[in-house]
Enzyme design. Sequence first.
Site, PDB file in Angstrom:
ATOM      1  N   GLU A  45      63.341  46.353  87.004  1.00 50.08           N
ATOM      2  CA  GLU A  45      63.303  44.966  86.538  1.00 50.08           C
ATOM      3  C   GLU A  45      63.946  44.849  85.156  1.00 50.08           C
ATOM      4  OE1 GLU A  45      60.129  42.120  84.345  1.00 50.08           O
ATOM      5  OE2 GLU A  45      59.340  43.618  85.739  1.00 50.08           O
ATOM      6  N   ASP A  49      67.458  42.604  84.659  1.00 50.37           N
ATOM      7  CA  ASP A  49      67.544  41.457  83.760  1.00 50.37           C
ATOM      8  C   ASP A  49      68.840  41.514  82.961  1.00 50.37           C
ATOM      9  OD1 ASP A  49      66.361  39.166  82.226  1.00 50.37           O
ATOM     10  OD2 ASP A  49      66.436  40.635  80.610  1.00 50.37           O
ATOM     11  N   ASP A 118      60.561  38.764  88.885  1.00 54.17           N
ATOM     12  CA  ASP A 118      60.690  40.158  88.447  1.00 54.17           C
ATOM     13  C   ASP A 118      61.280  41.032  89.560  1.00 54.17           C
ATOM     14  OD1 ASP A 118      59.569  39.412  86.056  1.00 54.17           O
ATOM     15  OD2 ASP A 118      57.588  40.255  86.484  1.00 54.17           O
ATOM     16  N   GLU A 121      65.018  40.608  89.988  1.00 55.17           N
ATOM     17  CA  GLU A 121      65.760  41.363  88.980  1.00 55.17           C
ATOM     18  C   GLU A 121      65.800  42.845  89.342  1.00 55.17           C
ATOM     19  OE1 GLU A 121      64.784  38.509  85.097  1.00 55.17           O
ATOM     20  OE2 GLU A 121      63.616  40.343  85.439  1.00 55.17           O
TER      21      GLU A 121
END
Length: 229
Positions: A45, A49, A118, A121
Amino acid sequence: MRLSADLLAFQGRLGHQFRKPDLLLRAVTHASIGSATRPDNQRLEFLGDRVLGLVMAEALLAADAEASEGQLAPRFNALVRKETCADVAREVGLGEVLKLGRGEMLTGGRRKEALLGDAMEAVIAAVYQDAGFAAAQATVLRLWGKRIAAVETDARDPKSLLQEWAQARGMPPPVYEEACRSGADHALVFTIRVRLENGASAEATARPKRLAEQTAARMLLERMEAGNG
């Protein structure tokens, strides 16, 4: 390793065939069920991002060669925020394949905004580690495509715009009040009232709370600019 039938189907919806299936399995494994022998998706995650951010920054620069940083930043924020990631996750059915602990299962984890965002990502990072940046970029652009094309010319948060409007007229910042909430804990719906010092107000109902606040702010701003406050 071999993927289960549900992950194979998800892989098809995602549009990327993993050479390293263990990466996909890790991307859909929530911390609530992770262990020393079953890594969860938190590190992915973190990476995803950053990959998403780079893809979106490049896409926005390519889409508008004349835009200033001040114009690009709110568009960028609109495209990478958790709510947008969660929307994409729903479209590809990511919630259906998440590996969750019992507690998350019982509280509707497959539908939770933050959890879906989350995990999306993490999936982006899994594609990146599986096949490199070009593959991750292609996946993101395909899944986000219509959003990139439709992002508002001025995508600033309506709450920020309303606050600027008020301050420009010598008013204190708007006040947001929770008028009502309903629904199960994992799917709460909020009614938010926003009020200005001059007494003008607007209400909106939505899920999550942030969306209700933004909608109420947008409604009130439009009303004030139209002279109907």
